[in-house]
Design an enzyme around this catalytic site. Sequence first.
Site, mmCIF file in Angstrom:
data_model
loop_
_atom_site.group_PDB
_atom_site.id
_atom_site.type_symbol
_atom_site.label_atom_id
_atom_site.label_comp_id
_atom_site.label_asym_id
_atom_site.label_seq_id
_atom_site.Cartn_x
_atom_site.Cartn_y
_atom_site.Cartn_z
ATOM 1 N N HIS A 158 0.832 -1.206 0.000
ATOM 2 C CA HIS A 158 0.000 0.000 0.000
ATOM 3 C C HIS A 158 0.865 1.255 0.000
ATOM 4 O O HIS A 158 1.562 1.545 0.970
ATOM 5 C CB HIS A 158 -0.894 -0.033 1.249
ATOM 6 C CG HIS A 158 -1.840 1.105 1.363
ATOM 7 N ND1 HIS A 158 -1.903 1.898 2.489
ATOM 8 C CD2 HIS A 158 -2.773 1.577 0.509
ATOM 9 C CE1 HIS A 158 -2.838 2.809 2.338
ATOM 10 N NE2 HIS A 158 -3.374 2.634 1.137
ATOM 11 N N HIS A 212 -0.791 10.851 -2.674
ATOM 12 C CA HIS A 212 -2.132 10.441 -2.264
ATOM 13 C C HIS A 212 -3.086 11.614 -2.061
ATOM 14 O O HIS A 212 -4.217 11.607 -2.532
ATOM 15 C CB HIS A 212 -2.070 9.627 -0.974
ATOM 16 C CG HIS A 212 -3.409 9.214 -0.456
ATOM 17 N ND1 HIS A 212 -4.147 9.998 0.413
ATOM 18 C CD2 HIS A 212 -4.165 8.120 -0.695
ATOM 19 C CE1 HIS A 212 -5.284 9.398 0.689
ATOM 20 N NE2 HIS A 212 -5.324 8.255 0.032
#
Length: 248
Positions: free
Chosen positions: A14, A56
């Site tokens: 991740h 992100h």
Amino acid sequence: MESEEKPFPLIYAHRGASTLAPENTLAAFQLALLAGADGIELDVMLSRDKELVVIHDATVDRTTDGTGKVADLPMAALRELDAGARFGGDFRGEKLPTLAEVFEAVGGKMRINVELKNYAHPLDDLTSRVIALTERFQLEDSVLLSSFNPINLSKARRLNPNICRGLLVSPGDRLMLGGVGRFFPYHALHPYYEDVAPELTADLHARGKQLNTWTVDDPEALLRLRAWGVDGIICNNPSAARAVLEGR
């Protein structure tokens, strides 16, 4: 992306091995590769000058030493930011990478799950630019495009149906997990791990779809999801997850 016969699910790191290195940096992706992860998950959006930057958040504030919206900053300004200092001194000077740099570093060596993060600008050309780059690097077989925005998946299917697509589902969204989600063109469903049930996995497999779930670090959850036959697990520490799944 065809299923593989494996004794446990594919492991996606991740934002890279984000427990061990600053998220969404080349350092985190290289550590994931060294840890034996099957793939990485990353986030991409457009800079002001339409470069594909891997980050992100919609702003640079949390993960770098700068401030401001990614969409308002040209790539040259984003390059000046330190994406490692907040994580720790060992990573001071780590830069925000472009998607091309990630493809150059680990493309062809592992799977790359690219989340299309144009949620504030859903009609921009992020999807087409990512597909064009994927084609230029000839990574159509190992890139998976994912998004919470199904418009991106429809665009991707039109532009290159050979690149696999994953529909991300927000926690607790029963409509997208169920009948509504079936209307969208995905190869894999990407639900939050607490929303996964054996019936969901079985239904997807019966329809020729895969299930990749996020973000799983709890050992009991990892073992439960393996028993239910999920295809992929997105986690923050790939070496730790693999140790659990292999009984080490």
